[in-house]
Each structure stands twice: as C-alpha cells, then as structure tokens.
Scaffold this motif. Structure first.
Motif, PDB file in Angstrom:
ATOM      1  N   TYR A   1     -13.889  -0.819   2.324  1.00 45.66           N
ATOM      2  CA  TYR A   1     -12.829  -1.643   1.763  1.00 45.66           C
ATOM      3  C   TYR A   1     -11.670  -1.339   3.185  1.00 45.66           C
ATOM      4  O   TYR A   1     -11.236  -2.695   3.633  1.00 45.66           O
ATOM      5  N   THR A   2     -11.660  -0.300   3.552  1.00 43.50           N
ATOM      6  CA  THR A   2     -10.507  -0.069   4.905  1.00 43.50           C
ATOM      7  C   THR A   2     -11.184  -0.792   6.013  1.00 43.50           C
ATOM      8  O   THR A   2     -10.529  -1.481   6.844  1.00 43.50           O
TER       9      THR A   2
ATOM     10  N   LYS B   1     -10.848  -4.613   5.682  1.00 41.51           N
ATOM     11  CA  LYS B   1      -9.519  -4.859   5.895  1.00 41.51           C
ATOM     12  C   LYS B   1      -9.237  -4.986   7.438  1.00 41.51           C
ATOM     13  O   LYS B   1      -8.750  -5.990   7.896  1.00 41.51           O
ATOM     14  N   ILE B   2      -9.518  -3.949   8.219  1.00 38.84           N
ATOM     15  CA  ILE B   2      -9.310  -3.863   9.421  1.00 38.84           C
ATOM     16  C   ILE B   2     -10.235  -5.028  10.248  1.00 38.84           C
ATOM     17  O   ILE B   2      -9.778  -5.723  11.158  1.00 38.84           O
TER      18      ILE B   2
ATOM     19  N   ALA C   1      -6.200  -6.772   9.684  1.00 38.03           N
ATOM     20  CA  ALA C   1      -5.046  -5.640   9.288  1.00 38.03           C
ATOM     21  C   ALA C   1      -4.652  -4.750  10.211  1.00 38.03           C
ATOM     22  O   ALA C   1      -5.685  -4.578  11.287  1.00 38.03           O
ATOM     23  N   GLU C   2      -3.491  -4.265  10.217  1.00 35.33           N
ATOM     24  CA  GLU C   2      -3.122  -3.168  11.203  1.00 35.33           C
ATOM     25  C   GLU C   2      -4.056  -2.041  10.961  1.00 35.33           C
ATOM     26  O   GLU C   2      -4.049  -1.475   9.997  1.00 35.33           O
TER      27      GLU C   2
ATOM     28  N   LYS D   1      -1.803   1.604   9.791  1.00 32.14           N
ATOM     29  CA  LYS D   1      -1.654   1.525   8.463  1.00 32.14           C
ATOM     30  C   LYS D   1      -3.038   1.735   7.499  1.00 32.14           C
ATOM     31  O   LYS D   1      -2.833   2.453   6.508  1.00 32.14           O
ATOM     32  N   SER D   2      -3.909   0.807   8.052  1.00 36.21           N
ATOM     33  CA  SER D   2      -5.212   0.861   7.279  1.00 36.21           C
ATOM     34  C   SER D   2      -5.539   2.464   7.292  1.00 36.21           C
ATOM     35  O   SER D   2      -6.174   2.911   6.268  1.00 36.21           O
TER      36      SER D   2
ATOM     37  N   ALA E   1      -3.774   4.861   5.171  1.00 35.00           N
ATOM     38  CA  ALA E   1      -3.863   4.532   3.614  1.00 35.00           C
ATOM     39  C   ALA E   1      -5.535   5.166   3.224  1.00 35.00           C
ATOM     40  O   ALA E   1      -5.678   5.674   2.078  1.00 35.00           O
ATOM     41  N   ALA E   2      -6.189   4.764   4.199  1.00 34.74           N
ATOM     42  CA  ALA E   2      -7.590   5.539   4.037  1.00 34.74           C
ATOM     43  C   ALA E   2      -7.579   6.936   3.944  1.00 34.74           C
ATOM     44  O   ALA E   2      -8.478   7.675   3.092  1.00 34.74           O
TER      45      ALA E   2
END
Length: 138
Positions: free
Chosen positions: A34-35, A38-39, A43-44, A47-48, A51-52
């Motif tokens: 999922y990370t 998002k990347i 996504a930034e 931050k990703s 969060a991971a």
C-alpha cells in the motif's frame, strides 16, 4: 473422567509459529504494498515512509505479543474448548497426530469449532491422544 487443561505458546510450537509468522508477514507485505502504491501515485515519500515505519513497528509489537501469548485448551467431558470455540468430540470423524510438530488435527470438525490442537510438550500431547482415543472412534 478428569478434565484436561493445557497451555501452549505459538513461539514454542513449530506449526503454530509458522502459521502466525505467515499471517504477520502477509500483513506487513500488504502494508508495504500500500505504501508503494501511494508513493507511485504521487504521495510524499517522506510521510509515506514514516507511516510505513510506524505501521511496521506496531505489527512487530503485535507479532511479539501474539507469538508469546499463552493459549489455553480445555477438554471437559466430550467437548474441547479453545476461547470461543467448542467442539463435540463425539461428532468428529477421527483425528491425526503429528508428533514431530506437536499437533492434533480433528477430522470433520465444523467451521466454528476447534480443528487443530497445538502443544508445547510431548507429555501433554500423549495425554490428549489417550483422552481422545477414549472418546473418538477412529
């Protein structure tokens, strides 16, 4: 007939350890997948990744707790209990014993019943086999 209670920890049983480790790795892979998604979606990155990392930390703590938590089985009369699950041993078709992995698999147990019995030591396994042989007809 006396009741029988035994405890096992997933860390001490090879079959349970493998099952829980595979489950935890699946969760970690889903989180990192999922990370990466998002990347790739824009996504930034910083931050990703933070969060991971936090997600991985919590999953690691969950793994430590899950593998070390003592779990209790209880045989009373013709029933075996494990947390919310209960199985009538007279209704099962038989059982398989895997002494190397310290596991007993109950054949014919329903979906909401105890289907696998795990053990930490061989003495409890032998006692449970003797108890099951009295109740279940192979």
């Amino acid at each position: 007939m006396r009741d029988m209670i035994w405890t096992y920890r997933a860390l001490n049983n090879p079959a349970a350890r493998r099952k829980w480790t595979a489950f935890i790795l699946l969760i970690v892979l889903a989180g990192f997948g999922y990370t990466a998604y998002k990347i790739a979606g824009g996504a930034e990155v910083g931050k990703s990744l933070i969060a991971a990392a936090i997600f991985a930390l919590f999953i690691s703590l969950y793994a430590i707790i899950t593998l070390g938590k003592p779990r209790h089985y209880y045989i009373e009369g013709d029933y075996v209990y494990y947390r919310p699950f209960k199985t009538n041993l007279k209704d099962i078709e038989g059982f398989e014993v895997d002494e190397e992995r310290r596991v007993i698999r109950l054949k014919g147990a329903g979906i909401f019943s105890v289907r696998t019995l795990y053990f930490d030591n061989e003495d409890d396994l032998r006692q449970a086999v003797r108890r099951l042989e009295r109740i279940v007809k192979r």
